[in-house]
Motif scaffolding. Structure first.
Motif, short mmCIF file in Angstrom:
data_model
loop_
_atom_site.label_atom_id
_atom_site.label_comp_id
_atom_site.label_asym_id
_atom_site.label_seq_id
_atom_site.Cartn_x
_atom_site.Cartn_y
_atom_site.Cartn_z
N LYS A 218 0.82 -1.21 0.00
CA LYS A 218 0.00 0.00 0.00
C LYS A 218 0.85 1.26 0.00
CE LYS A 218 -2.39 0.66 3.74
NZ LYS A 218 -3.47 0.55 4.76
N PHE A 219 1.98 1.22 0.72
CA PHE A 219 2.80 2.42 0.86
C PHE A 219 4.00 2.45 -0.09
CE2 PHE A 219 0.72 2.07 5.03
CZ PHE A 219 0.13 3.32 5.08
N THR A 220 4.02 1.56 -1.07
CA THR A 220 5.11 1.55 -2.06
C THR A 220 4.57 2.06 -3.39
OG1 THR A 220 6.20 -0.32 -0.96
CG2 THR A 220 6.79 0.10 -3.25
N PRO A 221 5.19 3.06 -3.95
CA PRO A 221 4.70 3.60 -5.23
C PRO A 221 5.03 2.66 -6.40
CG PRO A 221 6.71 4.74 -4.54
CD PRO A 221 6.31 3.83 -3.40
N THR B 192 -3.12 4.20 15.12
CA THR B 192 -2.03 5.11 14.78
C THR B 192 -1.61 4.90 13.34
OG1 THR B 192 -1.19 5.18 17.04
CG2 THR B 192 0.36 5.74 15.29
N GLN B 193 -1.49 6.03 12.59
CA GLN B 193 -0.87 6.03 11.28
C GLN B 193 0.07 7.22 11.23
OE1 GLN B 193 -3.92 5.68 8.25
NE2 GLN B 193 -3.92 3.47 8.44
N ALA B 194 0.77 7.37 10.13
CA ALA B 194 1.78 8.43 10.07
C ALA B 194 1.17 9.79 10.34
CB ALA B 194 2.48 8.40 8.70
N ASP B 195 0.06 10.10 9.68
CA ASP B 195 -0.67 11.33 9.96
C ASP B 195 -2.06 11.17 9.38
OD1 ASP B 195 -0.49 11.93 7.17
OD2 ASP B 195 1.53 12.75 7.54
N SER B 196 -2.89 12.20 9.53
CA SER B 196 -4.27 12.10 9.05
C SER B 196 -4.33 11.97 7.54
CB SER B 196 -5.07 13.32 9.51
OG SER B 196 -4.47 14.51 9.01
N SER B 197 -3.37 12.54 6.85
CA SER B 197 -3.38 12.44 5.39
C SER B 197 -3.14 11.01 4.94
CB SER B 197 -2.32 13.37 4.79
OG SER B 197 -1.02 12.97 5.21
N THR B 198 -2.41 10.24 5.77
CA THR B 198 -2.17 8.82 5.43
C THR B 198 -3.48 8.07 5.38
OG1 THR B 198 -0.02 8.92 6.50
CG2 THR B 198 -0.95 6.75 6.12
N THR B 199 -4.35 8.33 6.36
CA THR B 199 -5.65 7.66 6.38
C THR B 199 -6.47 8.04 5.16
OG1 THR B 199 -5.58 7.69 8.78
CG2 THR B 199 -7.70 7.27 7.77
N ARG B 200 -6.43 9.33 4.81
CA ARG B 200 -7.23 9.76 3.66
C ARG B 200 -6.69 9.18 2.37
NH1 ARG B 200 -6.91 14.71 6.52
NH2 ARG B 200 -5.26 15.45 5.11
N ARG B 201 -5.35 9.09 2.25
CA ARG B 201 -4.77 8.62 0.99
C ARG B 201 -4.81 7.11 0.85
NH1 ARG B 201 1.11 10.64 0.81
NH2 ARG B 201 1.08 9.38 -1.11
N PHE B 202 -4.52 6.40 1.96
CA PHE B 202 -4.34 4.95 1.86
C PHE B 202 -5.41 4.14 2.58
CE2 PHE B 202 -0.12 6.92 1.54
CZ PHE B 202 0.29 6.42 0.32
N GLY B 203 -6.19 4.78 3.47
CA GLY B 203 -7.22 4.04 4.20
C GLY B 203 -6.64 3.21 5.32
N GLY B 204 -7.52 2.44 5.96
CA GLY B 204 -7.09 1.56 7.06
C GLY B 204 -7.63 2.01 8.39
N SER B 205 -7.61 1.07 9.36
CA SER B 205 -8.17 1.35 10.69
C SER B 205 -7.13 1.81 11.69
CB SER B 205 -8.84 0.08 11.24
OG SER B 205 -7.86 -0.94 11.42
N GLY B 206 -5.84 1.64 11.37
CA GLY B 206 -4.81 1.96 12.35
C GLY B 206 -4.66 0.91 13.43
N ARG C 115 10.47 -6.14 3.58
CA ARG C 115 11.16 -4.94 3.14
C ARG C 115 10.39 -4.29 1.99
NH1 ARG C 115 16.93 -8.04 2.25
NH2 ARG C 115 17.28 -8.71 4.43
N ASP C 116 10.38 -2.98 1.98
CA ASP C 116 9.77 -2.27 0.85
C ASP C 116 10.61 -1.06 0.49
OD1 ASP C 116 8.68 0.31 2.09
OD2 ASP C 116 7.68 -1.16 3.37
N THR C 117 10.36 -0.53 -0.69
CA THR C 117 11.05 0.67 -1.15
C THR C 117 10.08 1.84 -1.18
OG1 THR C 117 10.59 0.09 -3.45
CG2 THR C 117 12.68 -0.67 -2.52
N GLY C 118 9.19 1.88 -0.19
CA GLY C 118 8.11 2.86 -0.18
C GLY C 118 8.50 4.20 0.39
N ILE C 119 7.49 4.89 0.94
CA ILE C 119 7.66 6.29 1.34
C ILE C 119 8.46 6.43 2.63
CG2 ILE C 119 5.55 6.99 0.16
CD1 ILE C 119 4.12 6.91 2.84
N GLY C 120 8.55 5.37 3.44
CA GLY C 120 9.30 5.43 4.67
C GLY C 120 8.60 6.25 5.75
#
Length: 623
Positions: free
Chosen positions: A370-373, A418-432, A399-404
């Motif tokens: 999800k977090f790897t482009p 918990t996720q990285a920030d609120s924008s993470t939830t909006r962009r990628f979804g998930g319950s944390g 291991r991934d080569t994603g956003i870190g």
């Protein structure tokens, strides 16, 4: 005899149990002194009988009076009248001995009598001051001084004693009176000190009792508050469990129609490409919703301490490979390459909870994808630094080569919601909840989930678990033999939801099974009582009129009836269908007499797996 003394003092303690410490001590000392006198008098009488001194009758009478005073003292102290006991013993000791001085007509050795009298008077006066009242003590002192002075003036002074003996007699009288006065003053001071301490204790006792009562009241109040809080917590936990069970049921019931229907449609090969894509979207969305529901239920079980690890033999390579397979299409759609690598020296079969391990790997792999482009990679690496050990330590890395992630995010990444920030939830979804649950599962399996990451450089989640080895032949023997071909079973379905009945009918047809459909427990029992017994019953637990648990209990009760068709129906395999996928729900089904359990939504593969489990028993010819 020693036991008698112990029993006497034990009873004495019970008599003065409510008194202050000094009063209890005074009673014990007075009783001990009385017992000593009772022991001493017979010995003294025996001595008198042996040496035959002058005036033996008067001496025996004096010993008898002393013995009587000691016995009466013990009697009174045993009855709780310590004042009378002390006064009686003091008077009983002083009066007979001093009366003997006036009754004896003559003395052969008056100086020796004076010495004995002084020794006895010192002991008796101290005893009187300690145990008798002040008035009796003053009276005894007056008797002793008067008797001593009278004996000196009437006997010693009249006896013509010359030389050193005369000096001794004069010194005895002078210093004896001083010693008696000193003993009286000393004893009186000690008694005053004891009485003062006793009075302070009496004054402090009400305050102490009040403090104790307040403390007891406070403890009782806190205990009641704790009991109320405990009950509220239990009620809250029970309410939460009921809420989760109900919500699970309510959400899974429509999900069953969505996922199972999409699953059936995806089996068709005649769908146009656009329609097939729409079906895939429906299926993926339903699976995502089901995963979020599973995360919430798992976290609830973790909070309640009900999540348990269930070790069993499993194929390590297959478990890791399935993780890659399940995410392959999602990764390919996002332009991400996902692959796995296992160290060649790792054992193939080990003992552990493959389901929970898969849950952790699937969650970590899903996050990595999800977090790897697009154009990135996700690698699942499995290795060991001691591959020949038993148990073998196995290190898992995703291991991934994603956003870190930044360091501030890493410090709380395993916290719930918990996720990285609120924008993470909006962009990628998930319950944390996924990483929090994964970290807890790894801890339950004996490891620790850790992460290394830097912004723009990707992330590596890793943990190490120890698995006992399994012999290859044992693993092969434990693996179930595949069953090919149509099932050919007659399956009886009791399900109140029309959509679920329709889906189950289509799934059973797909598996080559005949089916009979009923909409509640009463209709099911009526059909089973009058018709041929099916091979398997699929019993929904939550039905109106008569739920699945009570229906199964009534069905099993037919085993003792005379009707042959009812007895056959009572022995039928019953598989529970329920949307409440909680551990207590499964146990409730087993307690009701059901044989197995399928959680909604019912997937075609899961239904096929559970039904095939009973094919060897029902149809030996089908393999």
């Amino acid at each position: 005899m020693f036991r008698s003394f112990v029993s006497f003092f034990t009873n004495l303690d019970s008599v003065y149990a409510e008194q202050f410490f000094f009063t209890r001590l005074k009673a014990r000392l007075l009783a001990a002194f009385g017992l000593l006198i009772i022991v001493w008098v017979p010995l003294n009488v025996a001595k008198l009988a042996w040496i035959q001194p002058p005036f033996i009758t008067l001496r025996l009478l004096m010993n008898g009076c002393v013995l009587l005073a000691a016995v009466l003292s013990l009697y009174w102290v045993r009855r709780g009248n310590i004042g009378r006991a002390g006064n009686g013993l003091a008077l009983g000791l002083i009066l007979p001995t001093h009366a003997l001085l006036f009754l004896a007509p003559d003395y052969l050795e008056p100086l020796s009598v004076a010495v004995q009298l002084l020794a006895f008077d010192l002991v008796f006066l101290l005893l009187t001051v300690l145990f008798a009242s002040r008035a009796v003590a003053l009276g005894v002192l007056a008797v002793i001084v008067a008797t001593f002075a009278s004996f000196y003036l009437g006997t010693l002074h009249q006896d013509h004693i010359a030389g050193s003996l005369a000096f001794a007699a004069n010194t005895l009288v002078r210093d004896g009176l001083v010693a008696l006065g000193f003993i009286f003053c000393l004893g009186h001071t000690v008694v005053r000190m004891i009485d003062s301490a006793n009075r302070r204790s009496e004054l402090a006792l009400p305050a102490t009792k009040a403090m104790n009562e307040n403390l007891e009241a406070l403890v009782a109040e806190r205990t009641r508050a704790l009991a109320v809080a405990t009950q509220q917590a239990q009620d809250s936990s029970r309410a939460k469990g009921e809420f989760l069970a109900n919500m699970s049921h309510e959400i899974r019931t429509p999900l069953n129609g969505i996922i199972a229907g999409a699953d059936l449609l995806r089996q068709r090969r005649d769908l146009p490409p656009v329609a097939a894509e729409h079906v895939r979207i429906v299926a993926d969305s339903g699976n995502l919703l089901l995963k979020l529901l599973g995360d919430i239920l798992d976290f609830s079980k973790i909070e309640a301490g009900q999540l348990e690890i269930e070790p069993h033999p499993f194929d390590l390579a297959v478990t890791v490979g399935d993780t890659v397979t399940l995410h392959a299409s999602t990764a390919a759609a996002g332009g991400v390459r996902i692959e796995s690598s296992l160290a060649p020296d790792l054992p193939r079969h080990v003992i552990g909870d493959s389901y929970r391990l898969s849950q952790v790997l699937l969650n970590l792999a899903a996050n990595a994808v999800k977090f790897t482009p697009a154009g990135g990679r996700v690698n699942i690496v499995v290795s060991s630094h001691a591959a020949r050990a038993d148990p073998v330590p196995v290190r898992f890395e995703v291991r991934d080569t994603g956003i870190g992630m930044h360091a501030t995010t890493l410090s709380r990444i395993f916290e719930r919601f918990t996720q990285a920030d609120s924008s993470t939830t909006r962009r990628f979804g998930g319950s944390g909840l996924g990483l929090a649950i994964s970290a807890h599962l790894v801890r339950l399996m004996g490891g620790k989930l850790e992460v290394e990451s830097a912004p723009g450089l990707g992330s590596t989640f890793f943990f190490t678990l120890s698995f006992p080895r399994v012999a290859e032949h044992a693993a092969d023997a434990a693996a179930p033999a595949p069953v090919a071909g149509n099932l050919g079973l007659h399956v009886f379905v009791a399900e109140d939801n029309a959509v679920n009945r329709s889906i189950l009918a289509a799934q059973l047809t797909q598996l080559g099974c005949r089916h009979t459909l009923t909409h509640d427990g009463e209709e099911a029992l009526a059909a089973l009582a009058g018709g041929a017994a099916p091979d398997v019953i699929l019993m929904d637990c939550h039905m109106p009129n008569l739920d699945g648990w009570e229906t199964t209990r009534r069905l099993r009760s037919w085993s003792g009836e005379s009707d042959e068709s009812r007895r056959r129906a009572a022995a039928t395999i019953v598989i529970a269908l329920t949307a409440a996928a909680l551990p207590e729900e499964r146990q409730r089904c087993l307690d009701a007499g059901m044989n197995d359990f399928i959680a909604k939504p019912v997937r075609l593969a899961e239904l096929d797996r559970v039904l095939r489990r009973f094919v060897p028993t029902l149809q030996p010819g089908v393999r």
